[in-house]
Design a protein around this motif. Structure first.
Motif, PDB file in Angstrom:
ATOM      1  N   ASP A 259       3.207  -4.304  -2.272  1.00 23.43           N
ATOM      2  CA  ASP A 259       2.105  -3.731  -3.055  1.00 23.43           C
ATOM      3  C   ASP A 259       2.585  -3.600  -4.491  1.00 23.43           C
ATOM      4  OD1 ASP A 259      -0.036  -2.369  -4.106  1.00 23.43           O
ATOM      5  OD2 ASP A 259      -0.270  -1.033  -2.400  1.00 23.43           O
ATOM      6  N   LYS A 260       2.522  -4.708  -5.229  1.00 24.23           N
ATOM      7  CA  LYS A 260       3.051  -4.745  -6.587  1.00 24.23           C
ATOM      8  C   LYS A 260       2.296  -3.818  -7.528  1.00 24.23           C
ATOM      9  CE  LYS A 260       4.768  -9.494  -6.196  1.00 24.23           C
ATOM     10  NZ  LYS A 260       4.702 -10.876  -6.745  1.00 24.23           N
ATOM     11  N   GLU A 261       0.987  -3.635  -7.265  1.00 23.09           N
ATOM     12  CA  GLU A 261       0.189  -2.823  -8.178  1.00 23.09           C
ATOM     13  C   GLU A 261       0.582  -1.349  -8.128  1.00 23.09           C
ATOM     14  OE1 GLU A 261      -4.494  -1.764  -9.121  1.00 23.09           O
ATOM     15  OE2 GLU A 261      -3.979  -3.468  -7.846  1.00 23.09           O
ATOM     16  N   CYS A 262       0.972  -0.872  -6.951  1.00 30.81           N
ATOM     17  CA  CYS A 262       1.276   0.553  -6.795  1.00 30.81           C
ATOM     18  C   CYS A 262       2.751   0.818  -6.551  1.00 30.81           C
ATOM     19  CB  CYS A 262       0.467   1.145  -5.636  1.00 30.81           C
ATOM     20  SG  CYS A 262      -1.318   1.042  -5.868  1.00 30.81           S
ATOM     21  N   ASP A 263       3.573  -0.207  -6.407  1.00 28.09           N
ATOM     22  CA  ASP A 263       4.981  -0.030  -6.085  1.00 28.09           C
ATOM     23  C   ASP A 263       5.677   0.784  -7.177  1.00 28.09           C
ATOM     24  OD1 ASP A 263       7.333  -0.208  -4.771  1.00 28.09           O
ATOM     25  OD2 ASP A 263       7.779  -2.271  -5.325  1.00 28.09           O
ATOM     26  N   GLY A 264       6.398   1.797  -6.746  1.00 30.93           N
ATOM     27  CA  GLY A 264       7.121   2.636  -7.691  1.00 30.93           C
ATOM     28  C   GLY A 264       6.383   3.896  -8.067  1.00 30.93           C
ATOM     29  N   ASP A 265       5.066   3.908  -7.891  1.00 31.84           N
ATOM     30  CA  ASP A 265       4.284   5.098  -8.229  1.00 31.84           C
ATOM     31  C   ASP A 265       4.342   6.130  -7.112  1.00 31.84           C
ATOM     32  OD1 ASP A 265       1.695   3.133  -9.836  1.00 31.84           O
ATOM     33  OD2 ASP A 265       3.526   4.026 -10.636  1.00 31.84           O
ATOM     34  N   ARG A 266       3.880   5.717  -5.910  1.00 33.84           N
ATOM     35  CA  ARG A 266       3.856   6.617  -4.763  1.00 33.84           C
ATOM     36  C   ARG A 266       4.063   5.807  -3.491  1.00 33.84           C
ATOM     37  NH1 ARG A 266       2.927  11.592  -5.059  1.00 33.84           N
ATOM     38  NH2 ARG A 266       2.503  11.627  -2.826  1.00 33.84           N
ATOM     39  N   SER A 267       4.203   6.505  -2.369  1.00 31.63           N
ATOM     40  CA  SER A 267       4.364   5.855  -1.075  1.00 31.63           C
ATOM     41  C   SER A 267       3.268   6.333  -0.139  1.00 31.63           C
ATOM     42  CB  SER A 267       5.741   6.185  -0.482  1.00 31.63           C
ATOM     43  OG  SER A 267       6.771   5.748  -1.344  1.00 31.63           O
ATOM     44  N   TYR A 268       3.305   5.829   1.102  1.00 31.57           N
ATOM     45  CA  TYR A 268       2.333   6.184   2.140  1.00 31.57           C
ATOM     46  C   TYR A 268       0.900   5.955   1.651  1.00 31.57           C
ATOM     47  CZ  TYR A 268       6.535   8.553   3.845  1.00 31.57           C
ATOM     48  OH  TYR A 268       7.816   8.840   4.241  1.00 31.57           O
ATOM     49  N   LEU A 269       0.612   4.710   1.282  1.00 34.23           N
ATOM     50  CA  LEU A 269      -0.678   4.386   0.687  1.00 34.23           C
ATOM     51  C   LEU A 269      -1.699   3.958   1.734  1.00 34.23           C
ATOM     52  CD1 LEU A 269       0.317   2.443  -2.546  1.00 34.23           C
ATOM     53  CD2 LEU A 269       0.149   4.896  -2.148  1.00 34.23           C
ATOM     54  N   ILE A 270      -2.933   4.413   1.550  1.00 33.03           N
ATOM     55  CA  ILE A 270      -4.079   4.047   2.384  1.00 33.03           C
ATOM     56  C   ILE A 270      -5.112   3.405   1.475  1.00 33.03           C
ATOM     57  CG2 ILE A 270      -5.862   4.884   3.964  1.00 33.03           C
ATOM     58  CD1 ILE A 270      -4.108   7.381   4.415  1.00 33.03           C
ATOM     59  N   HIS A 271      -5.482   2.152   1.766  1.00 34.05           N
ATOM     60  CA  HIS A 271      -6.456   1.423   0.954  1.00 34.05           C
ATOM     61  C   HIS A 271      -7.771   1.319   1.732  1.00 34.05           C
ATOM     62  CE1 HIS A 271      -3.035   0.002  -1.562  1.00 34.05           C
ATOM     63  NE2 HIS A 271      -2.420  -0.040  -0.395  1.00 34.05           N
ATOM     64  N   LEU A 272      -8.820   1.952   1.228  1.00 38.29           N
ATOM     65  CA  LEU A 272     -10.151   1.852   1.829  1.00 38.29           C
ATOM     66  C   LEU A 272     -10.905   0.769   1.057  1.00 38.29           C
ATOM     67  CD1 LEU A 272     -11.005   5.658   2.227  1.00 38.29           C
ATOM     68  CD2 LEU A 272      -9.836   4.134   3.846  1.00 38.29           C
ATOM     69  N   VAL A 273     -11.083  -0.385   1.694  1.00 36.56           N
ATOM     70  CA  VAL A 273     -11.640  -1.554   1.013  1.00 36.56           C
ATOM     71  C   VAL A 273     -13.145  -1.638   1.225  1.00 36.56           C
ATOM     72  CG1 VAL A 273     -11.521  -4.064   0.780  1.00 36.56           C
ATOM     73  CG2 VAL A 273      -9.454  -2.762   1.363  1.00 36.56           C
ATOM     74  N   THR A 274     -13.905  -1.610   0.138  1.00 36.85           N
ATOM     75  CA  THR A 274     -15.346  -1.806   0.181  1.00 36.85           C
ATOM     76  C   THR A 274     -15.691  -3.036  -0.664  1.00 36.85           C
ATOM     77  OG1 THR A 274     -15.898  -0.493  -1.786  1.00 36.85           O
ATOM     78  CG2 THR A 274     -15.620   0.705   0.284  1.00 36.85           C
ATOM     79  N   THR A 275     -16.948  -3.429  -0.642  1.00 33.12           N
ATOM     80  CA  THR A 275     -17.370  -4.601  -1.425  1.00 33.12           C
ATOM     81  C   THR A 275     -17.193  -4.375  -2.918  1.00 33.12           C
ATOM     82  OG1 THR A 275     -18.986  -5.197   0.262  1.00 33.12           O
ATOM     83  CG2 THR A 275     -19.293  -6.150  -1.912  1.00 33.12           C
ATOM     84  N   SER A 276     -17.465  -3.166  -3.370  1.00 37.30           N
ATOM     85  CA  SER A 276     -17.468  -2.883  -4.801  1.00 37.30           C
ATOM     86  C   SER A 276     -16.147  -2.339  -5.337  1.00 37.30           C
ATOM     87  CB  SER A 276     -18.579  -1.880  -5.132  1.00 37.30           C
ATOM     88  OG  SER A 276     -18.395  -0.674  -4.411  1.00 37.30           O
ATOM     89  N   ARG A 277     -15.301  -1.801  -4.427  1.00 33.46           N
ATOM     90  CA  ARG A 277     -14.095  -1.141  -4.923  1.00 33.46           C
ATOM     91  C   ARG A 277     -13.087  -0.928  -3.799  1.00 33.46           C
ATOM     92  NH1 ARG A 277     -13.791   4.987  -7.629  1.00 33.46           N
ATOM     93  NH2 ARG A 277     -11.514   5.043  -7.804  1.00 33.46           N
ATOM     94  N   ILE A 278     -11.815  -0.847  -4.183  1.00 32.41           N
ATOM     95  CA  ILE A 278     -10.763  -0.445  -3.250  1.00 32.41           C
ATOM     96  C   ILE A 278     -10.325   0.968  -3.631  1.00 32.41           C
ATOM     97  CG2 ILE A 278      -8.450  -0.897  -2.365  1.00 32.41           C
ATOM     98  CD1 ILE A 278      -8.836  -3.823  -3.012  1.00 32.41           C
ATOM     99  N   PHE A 279     -10.533   1.921  -2.725  1.00 36.98           N
ATOM    100  CA  PHE A 279     -10.096   3.297  -2.960  1.00 36.98           C
ATOM    101  C   PHE A 279      -8.648   3.409  -2.500  1.00 36.98           C
ATOM    102  CE2 PHE A 279     -14.676   3.588  -2.667  1.00 36.98           C
ATOM    103  CZ  PHE A 279     -15.006   4.470  -3.687  1.00 36.98           C
ATOM    104  N   ARG A 280      -7.761   3.783  -3.427  1.00 36.27           N
ATOM    105  CA  ARG A 280      -6.336   3.890  -3.111  1.00 36.27           C
ATOM    106  C   ARG A 280      -5.948   5.361  -3.002  1.00 36.27           C
ATOM    107  NH1 ARG A 280      -6.603  -0.921  -6.163  1.00 36.27           N
ATOM    108  NH2 ARG A 280      -5.562  -2.656  -5.071  1.00 36.27           N
ATOM    109  N   LEU A 281      -5.485   5.725  -1.812  1.00 37.83           N
ATOM    110  CA  LEU A 281      -5.097   7.096  -1.530  1.00 37.83           C
ATOM    111  C   LEU A 281      -3.635   7.118  -1.107  1.00 37.83           C
ATOM    112  CD1 LEU A 281      -8.217   8.024   0.651  1.00 37.83           C
ATOM    113  CD2 LEU A 281      -7.987   8.185  -1.841  1.00 37.83           C
ATOM    114  N   SER A 282      -2.989   8.239  -1.341  1.00 43.11           N
ATOM    115  CA  SER A 282      -1.574   8.368  -1.002  1.00 43.11           C
ATOM    116  C   SER A 282      -1.326   9.715  -0.334  1.00 43.11           C
ATOM    117  CB  SER A 282      -0.710   8.242  -2.266  1.00 43.11           C
ATOM    118  OG  SER A 282       0.634   8.573  -1.984  1.00 43.11           O
ATOM    119  N   ALA A 283      -0.683   9.682   0.834  1.00 43.20           N
ATOM    120  CA  ALA A 283      -0.350  10.915   1.543  1.00 43.20           C
ATOM    121  C   ALA A 283       0.926  11.514   0.961  1.00 43.20           C
ATOM    122  CB  ALA A 283      -0.175  10.632   3.034  1.00 43.20           C
ATOM    123  N   VAL A 284       1.106  12.800   1.175  1.00 42.47           N
ATOM    124  CA  VAL A 284       2.262  13.491   0.594  1.00 42.47           C
ATOM    125  C   VAL A 284       3.540  13.208   1.369  1.00 42.47           C
ATOM    126  CG1 VAL A 284       0.853  15.318  -0.391  1.00 42.47           C
ATOM    127  CG2 VAL A 284       1.775  15.598   1.915  1.00 42.47           C
TER     128      VAL A 284
END
Length: 308
Positions: free
Chosen positions: A165-190
């Motif tokens: 995940d080059k776009e988010c690598d280094g920022d946070r871990s434990y990422l959940i990507h909710l993929v829709t037609t219009s957008r990808i919601f990127r969430l990260s657990a603690v």
């Protein structure tokens, strides 16, 4: 079911400050998982996971909200199914901000600045504190990345693990990507525990409760060609259809509760008539047609069964 026991089995126990710890409570979920296939993995009864290396969030740990007793005037949007802290990445401003997320019975994932503001919103019955809302029925697929020490066998079936995940690598871990037609919601657990708990909740609500499933041919609304899709009828009275039996991509959802069920037996064709559209579904075999008609006509009478 005691969700605290599940939580302890999923990740190595760790000591939390008393003010930060929020134990799991009884939930509307049963956390049951489908049988395994060659292309995906299931959640076993127990798997050891190494201790999370992430810092604990200042907000409470995620937890399932108990289903309240029936109350006159209660709406699905007011029933809190699962809630907890997640970091969310902005669409324009790419900074990660911690939010309190609440999954409701109308398949919305609403988020707030804090848990207290989410509760205040529900008490006064308006959305003045709601920062945003994600339509879970619009989620075509769920991907995870940067899972660190999480055992692969703990990732629920139908969730895709991204190798990188080059776009988010280094920022946070434990990422959940909710993929829709219009957008990808990127969430990260603690941490690992929170990550796995959220994956379970999303899996149960979006992929669980299956009553019957098989391939059917669907006639297009504009393009009248018949196309083969994988249909899944669930206990929420939704008929979802995917690109294949691995459910890699959701194409659409039919609200069966609002549909009149009709059929052309000679053609083994099922018609779901709604106010906006008539859906035409064709079965390849007579016995399959009869099974689908039985489930669609008496959806309130059936318990969960295995896939066809």
């Amino acid at each position: 079911m005691d969700l605290s026991a599940i939580s302890k089995r999923l990740c190595t126990p760790k000591t939390l400050p008393a003010s930060k710890s929020a134990p799991f409570s009884a939930s509307a979920f049963d956390f049951s998982f489908a049988t395994s296939s060659a292309s995906s993995v299931d959640l076993p009864d127990a798997q050891p996971v190494t201790k999370s290396q992430s810092a604990q969030s200042p907000l409470s740990s995620p937890r399932a909200a108990p289903r309240p007793p029936p109350v006159t005037g209660t709406t699905k949007s007011s029933v809190r199914v699962f809630e907890g802290s997640l970091f969310k990445r902005g669409k324009v401003n790419k900074a990660w901000k911690e939010r309190w997320f609440v999954m409701t019975l109308d398949f919305r994932l609403n988020y707030y600045e804090s848990e207290s503001k989410s509760k205040a919103t529900f008490i006064v019955k308006n959305d003045r504190n709601q920062l945003g809302s994600i339509d879970l029925l619009a989620v075509e697929k769920i991907e995870v990345s940067l899972i660190k020490d999480t055992a692969v066998t703990l990732i629920p079936k139908y969730f895709r693990i991204l190798a990188s995940d080059k776009e988010c690598d280094g920022d946070r871990s434990y990422l959940i990507h909710l993929v829709t037609t219009s957008r990808i919601f990127r969430l990260s657990a603690v941490d690992c525990e929170s990550f796995v708990a959220w994956l379970h909740a999303l899996h149960d609500y979006l992929y669980g409760g299956t009553l019957f499933a098989s391939h059917l041919r669907k006639k297009g609304e504009v393009n009248k060609a018949w196309k083969r899709r994988y249909f899944v009828l669930n206990k929420y009275k939704q008929l979802k259809y995917y690109n294949n039996e691995r459910r890699e991509l959701l194409y659409g959802v039919i609200d069966v509760s609002e549909a009149q069920v009709s059929a052309a037996a000679a053609e083994q064709c099922i018609m779901l008539i709604t106010e906006k559209r008539t859906w035409q579904l064709r079965c390849d075999a007579l016995d399959l047609f009869q099974e689908w008609m039985a489930y669609l006509s008496g959806i309130d009478e059936h318990d969960e069964v295995k896939h066809s």
